[in-house]
Scaffold this motif. Structure first.
Motif, mmCIF file in Angstrom:
data_model
loop_
_atom_site.group_PDB
_atom_site.id
_atom_site.type_symbol
_atom_site.label_atom_id
_atom_site.label_comp_id
_atom_site.label_asym_id
_atom_site.label_seq_id
_atom_site.Cartn_x
_atom_site.Cartn_y
_atom_site.Cartn_z
ATOM 1 N N PHE A 90 0.868 -1.054 -0.039
ATOM 2 C CA PHE A 90 0.000 0.206 0.011
ATOM 3 C C PHE A 90 0.765 1.189 0.042
ATOM 4 N N LEU A 91 2.168 0.949 -0.005
ATOM 5 C CA LEU A 91 3.139 2.317 -0.096
ATOM 6 C C LEU A 91 3.525 2.496 -1.533
ATOM 7 N N PRO A 92 3.877 3.894 -1.689
ATOM 8 C CA PRO A 92 4.109 4.100 -3.073
ATOM 9 C C PRO A 92 5.616 3.458 -3.240
ATOM 10 N N THR A 93 5.980 3.332 -4.614
ATOM 11 C CA THR A 93 7.083 2.693 -4.922
ATOM 12 C C THR A 93 8.391 3.246 -4.380
ATOM 13 N N GLN A 94 9.480 2.553 -3.802
ATOM 14 C CA GLN A 94 10.597 3.303 -3.117
ATOM 15 C C GLN A 94 11.516 3.990 -4.201
ATOM 16 N N LEU A 95 11.946 4.943 -3.709
ATOM 17 C CA LEU A 95 12.793 5.782 -4.637
ATOM 18 C C LEU A 95 14.229 5.122 -4.680
ATOM 19 N N THR A 96 15.117 5.223 -5.585
ATOM 20 C CA THR A 96 16.600 4.572 -5.721
ATOM 21 C C THR A 96 17.138 5.591 -4.938
ATOM 22 N N ASP A 97 18.358 5.260 -4.768
ATOM 23 C CA ASP A 97 19.576 5.971 -4.215
ATOM 24 C C ASP A 97 19.881 7.230 -4.915
ATOM 25 N N ALA A 98 19.941 7.033 -6.184
ATOM 26 C CA ALA A 98 20.071 8.215 -7.251
ATOM 27 C C ALA A 98 19.058 9.382 -7.116
ATOM 28 N N GLU A 99 17.697 8.694 -7.013
ATOM 29 C CA GLU A 99 16.567 9.692 -7.053
ATOM 30 C C GLU A 99 16.642 10.383 -5.852
ATOM 31 N N ILE A 100 16.810 9.689 -4.475
ATOM 32 C CA ILE A 100 16.987 10.319 -3.339
ATOM 33 C C ILE A 100 17.888 11.598 -3.327
ATOM 34 N N ASP A 101 19.191 11.117 -3.873
ATOM 35 C CA ASP A 101 20.230 12.271 -3.703
ATOM 36 C C ASP A 101 19.880 13.272 -4.660
ATOM 37 N N ALA A 102 19.072 13.069 -5.665
ATOM 38 C CA ALA A 102 18.904 14.138 -6.609
ATOM 39 C C ALA A 102 18.004 15.184 -5.959
ATOM 40 N N LEU A 103 17.107 14.582 -5.288
ATOM 41 C CA LEU A 103 15.849 15.156 -4.497
ATOM 42 C C LEU A 103 16.604 16.194 -3.363
ATOM 43 N N ILE A 104 17.685 15.464 -2.696
ATOM 44 C CA ILE A 104 18.312 16.382 -1.707
ATOM 45 C C ILE A 104 19.224 17.311 -2.400
ATOM 46 N N ASP A 105 19.833 17.194 -3.300
ATOM 47 C CA ASP A 105 20.498 18.154 -4.126
ATOM 48 C C ASP A 105 19.681 19.314 -4.657
ATOM 49 N N ASP A 106 18.422 18.992 -4.969
ATOM 50 C CA ASP A 106 17.697 19.945 -5.349
ATOM 51 C C ASP A 106 16.946 20.622 -4.324
ATOM 52 N N THR A 107 16.656 20.035 -3.254
ATOM 53 C CA THR A 107 16.191 20.646 -1.940
ATOM 54 C C THR A 107 17.373 21.721 -1.486
ATOM 55 N N ILE A 108 18.511 21.340 -1.280
ATOM 56 C CA ILE A 108 19.619 22.106 -0.530
ATOM 57 C C ILE A 108 19.877 23.287 -1.630
ATOM 58 N N ALA A 109 19.776 23.248 -3.086
ATOM 59 C CA ALA A 109 19.957 24.392 -3.863
ATOM 60 C C ALA A 109 18.703 25.374 -3.613
ATOM 61 N N SER A 110 17.666 24.769 -3.768
ATOM 62 C CA SER A 110 16.252 25.707 -3.742
ATOM 63 C C SER A 110 16.113 26.249 -2.228
ATOM 64 N N THR A 111 16.419 25.728 -1.283
ATOM 65 C CA THR A 111 16.360 26.353 0.130
ATOM 66 C C THR A 111 17.696 27.338 0.326
ATOM 67 N N GLY A 112 18.605 27.262 -0.266
ATOM 68 C CA GLY A 112 20.151 27.864 -0.198
ATOM 69 C C GLY A 112 20.627 27.460 1.314
ATOM 70 N N ALA A 113 20.565 26.233 1.893
ATOM 71 C CA ALA A 113 21.122 25.533 2.652
ATOM 72 C C ALA A 113 22.625 25.737 2.544
ATOM 73 N N ALA A 114 23.304 26.201 3.703
ATOM 74 C CA ALA A 114 24.748 26.323 3.492
ATOM 75 C C ALA A 114 25.494 25.498 4.754
#
Length: 149
Positions: A90-114
């Motif tokens: 009943f859970l959505p398909t799990q993300l791959t490591d590469a997809e998780i890393d891409a989401l993390i990178d995008d979020t860090i860039a969009s939030t301006g996290a330093a």
């Protein structure tokens, strides 16, 4: 009623008809947890809340299985693992490591996290995107590594 809750109810009825006691027990436990939220908080949980609950139940089962294995009770660990399999349907398909890393990178860039002081901001944006699709503890570790390294 949320679509996910309806699917769980239908699956429970199917398990009853098939006399599948193991699956039936998992569905009853899950629907009881949803009912507990409804009673305690006086709300009708939406799909996001039910998904968060399913994610929590899967994590609990995995932790229990690990503890049972450490104690030499593989029979009980196997039961927990079987429950995880049923819940993951009943859970959505799990993300791959590469997809998780891409989401993390995008979020860090969009939030301006330093740095580490921005960890909460990054995780706040990431959590809804990863809920039910990735292990939040592992994702948190990856965010921490990227923010410190």
């Amino acid at each position: 009623m949320s679509e996910l809750k309806e699917r769980l109810s239908a699956a429970m009825k199917d398990a009853m008809r098939a006399k599948d006691k193991a699956r039936l027990g998992v569905f009853r436990m899950t629907l009881a947890a949803i009912k507990q939220i409804e009673v305690d908080e006086r709300i009708e949980p939406d799909d996001a809340r039910v998904l968060a609950l399913l994610d929590k139940l899967v994590k609990q089962r995995k932790d229990s299985a690990s503890q049972y294995r450490d104690a030499g009770r593989d029979d009980l660990a196997d039961i927990e693992d079987a429950e995880v399999v049923v819940l993951q349907e009943f859970l959505p398909t799990q993300l791959t490591d590469a997809e998780i890393d891409a989401l993390i990178d995008d979020t860090i860039a969009s939030t301006g996290a330093a740095g580490m002081q921005d960890m909460g901001k990054v995780m706040g944006v990431l959590k809804p995107q990863l809920q039910g699709r990735a292990d939040m503890g592992a994702a948190s570790g990856r965010v921490k590594a990227k923010l410190t390294g």
